[in-house]
Design a protein around this motif. Structure first.
Motif, PDB file in Angstrom:
ATOM      1  N   UNK A  49      43.765  42.813  39.614  1.00 19.42           N
ATOM      2  CA  UNK A  49      42.952  41.810  40.323  1.00 19.42           C
ATOM      3  C   UNK A  49      41.538  41.749  39.768  1.00 19.42           C
ATOM      4  N   UNK A  50      40.990  42.915  39.401  1.00 26.60           N
ATOM      5  CA  UNK A  50      39.600  43.000  38.948  1.00 26.60           C
ATOM      6  C   UNK A  50      39.550  43.992  37.783  1.00 26.60           C
ATOM      7  N   UNK A  51      39.687  43.491  36.549  1.00 25.60           N
ATOM      8  CA  UNK A  51      39.796  44.388  35.389  1.00 25.60           C
ATOM      9  C   UNK A  51      38.589  45.295  35.177  1.00 25.60           C
ATOM     10  N   UNK A  52      37.448  44.966  35.799  1.00 25.85           N
ATOM     11  CA  UNK A  52      36.259  45.813  35.640  1.00 25.85           C
ATOM     12  C   UNK A  52      36.239  46.942  36.666  1.00 25.85           C
ATOM     13  N   UNK A  53      37.241  46.992  37.526  1.00 29.34           N
ATOM     14  CA  UNK A  53      37.335  48.091  38.488  1.00 29.34           C
ATOM     15  C   UNK A  53      36.283  48.038  39.569  1.00 29.34           C
ATOM     16  N   UNK A  54      35.966  46.835  40.041  1.00 30.84           N
ATOM     17  CA  UNK A  54      34.976  46.667  41.118  1.00 30.84           C
ATOM     18  C   UNK A  54      35.639  45.938  42.280  1.00 30.84           C
ATOM     19  N   UNK A  55      34.915  45.848  43.383  1.00 30.39           N
ATOM     20  CA  UNK A  55      35.410  45.081  44.532  1.00 30.39           C
ATOM     21  C   UNK A  55      34.317  44.162  45.037  1.00 30.39           C
ATOM     22  N   UNK A  56      34.698  43.043  45.683  1.00 27.53           N
ATOM     23  CA  UNK A  56      36.048  42.641  46.071  1.00 27.53           C
ATOM     24  C   UNK A  56      36.751  41.834  44.970  1.00 27.53           C
ATOM     25  N   UNK A  57      38.080  41.642  45.204  1.00 23.23           N
ATOM     26  CA  UNK A  57      38.818  40.565  44.556  1.00 23.23           C
ATOM     27  C   UNK A  57      39.198  39.592  45.666  1.00 23.23           C
ATOM     28  N   UNK A  58      39.494  38.370  45.288  1.00 24.96           N
ATOM     29  CA  UNK A  58      39.634  37.302  46.288  1.00 24.96           C
ATOM     30  C   UNK A  58      40.792  36.399  45.885  1.00 24.96           C
ATOM     31  N   UNK A  59      41.628  36.050  46.845  1.00 22.79           N
ATOM     32  CA  UNK A  59      42.739  35.121  46.590  1.00 22.79           C
ATOM     33  C   UNK A  59      42.691  33.979  47.595  1.00 22.79           C
ATOM     34  N   UNK A  60      42.961  32.767  47.082  1.00 27.96           N
ATOM     35  CA  UNK A  60      43.036  31.617  47.994  1.00 27.96           C
ATOM     36  C   UNK A  60      43.878  30.520  47.360  1.00 27.96           C
ATOM     37  N   UNK A  61      44.802  29.998  48.129  1.00 28.11           N
ATOM     38  CA  UNK A  61      45.649  28.882  47.666  1.00 28.11           C
ATOM     39  C   UNK A  61      46.290  29.145  46.305  1.00 28.11           C
ATOM     40  N   UNK A  62      46.763  30.372  46.099  1.00 28.70           N
ATOM     41  CA  UNK A  62      47.477  30.689  44.862  1.00 28.70           C
ATOM     42  C   UNK A  62      46.579  31.034  43.684  1.00 28.70           C
ATOM     43  N   UNK A  63      45.259  31.009  43.888  1.00 30.11           N
ATOM     44  CA  UNK A  63      44.324  31.380  42.815  1.00 30.11           C
ATOM     45  C   UNK A  63      43.683  32.725  43.119  1.00 30.11           C
TER      46      UNK A  63
END
Ligand SMILES: N[C@@H](CCC(=O)N[C@@H](CS)C(=O)NCC(=O)O)C(=O)O
Length: 212
Positions: A49-63
């Motif tokens: 989700x986040x290749x840099x190893x940080x947070x957050x990651x975010x998902x919405x409407x399939x993106x």
């Protein structure tokens, strides 16, 4: 439209900023826990989700997205009311400027180099790196001085209404205030202390940051 999903730890400042924006918009979301202290953000499933190893990651409407400032602007565009960016170019550059200051200087000075060594490390049984904290104090002081100057006499960074900048700054200053260094700096910038008081009355802040 589907319900947004935020991947991260509820204690993270950047996770808090994204959740504050969703709360301000009145949009329900799912928080999928990624434990910061256990380092789950460095594990393979989160690195997808986040290749840099940080947070957050975010998902919405399939993106899927990461990088908080980009996510905040997306939330503001996709969920139009209430607007979290000012209507004028000068208002918008102010908000963008403050957001960039947080990302480029304020977070590192306040969180990486003061809050984490002063509060988080000892809470986990480690010892504060005093040299690290001492070296960060001028940058943290400049951060507060500059955002105080940019706030000026306005109620919020974009003017009369809360903006994305307010939602990015607040979680950072809330942790900075939990340190003696931060308390001294905030005492020297009363307009920012007063702004924190205004922000703390908001329903979004009480929902996302209940104990702070
Ligand atoms: N530029 C990134 C910064 C995110 C960031 O630094 N998040 C912190 C939590 S508040 C984090 O993941 N820290 C863990 C680490 O650096 O290992 C963004 O905007 O998403």
């Amino acid at each position: 439209m589907s319900q947004p999903v935020v991947y991260g730890d509820a204690i993270s400042t950047y996770v808090r900023s994204v959740r504050l924006a969703l709360e301000e918009k009145g949009v329900s979301h799912t928080l999928v826990a990624v434990d910061l202290v256990k380092g789950q953000h460095k594990e393979a499933d989160h690195l997808v989700r986040h290749p840099w190893g940080k947070m957050p990651a975010f998902e919405h409407d399939g993106n899927s997205f990461y990088e908080v400032s980009a996510i905040l602007r997306y939330i503001d565009e996709v969920f139009p009311e209430p607007a979290l960016m000012p209507a004028t170019p000068v208002g918008r550059i102010r908000v963008n400027q403050v957001m960039s200051i947080v990302d480029s200087y304020g977070y590192a000075a306040s969180i990486t180099n003061i809050f984490i060594p002063r509060v988080l490390v000892p809470s986990l049984g480690g010892q504060t790196d005093e040299a690290q904290v001492e070296a960060a104090k001028p940058q943290a002081a400049l951060f507060l001085k500059e955002i105080g100057r940019l706030l000026g006499d306005a109620s919020y960074f974009g003017g009369a209404a809360v903006s994305l900048a307010d939602l990015l700054v607040l979680p950072v200053l809330t942790y900075l205030r939990a340190t003696p260094e931060g308390q001294a700096l905030l005492a020297a910038t009363p307009s920012i202390e007063a702004w924190m008081g205004r922000m703390s009355e908001r329903g979004s802040v009480q929902a996302v940051m209940p104990a702070t």
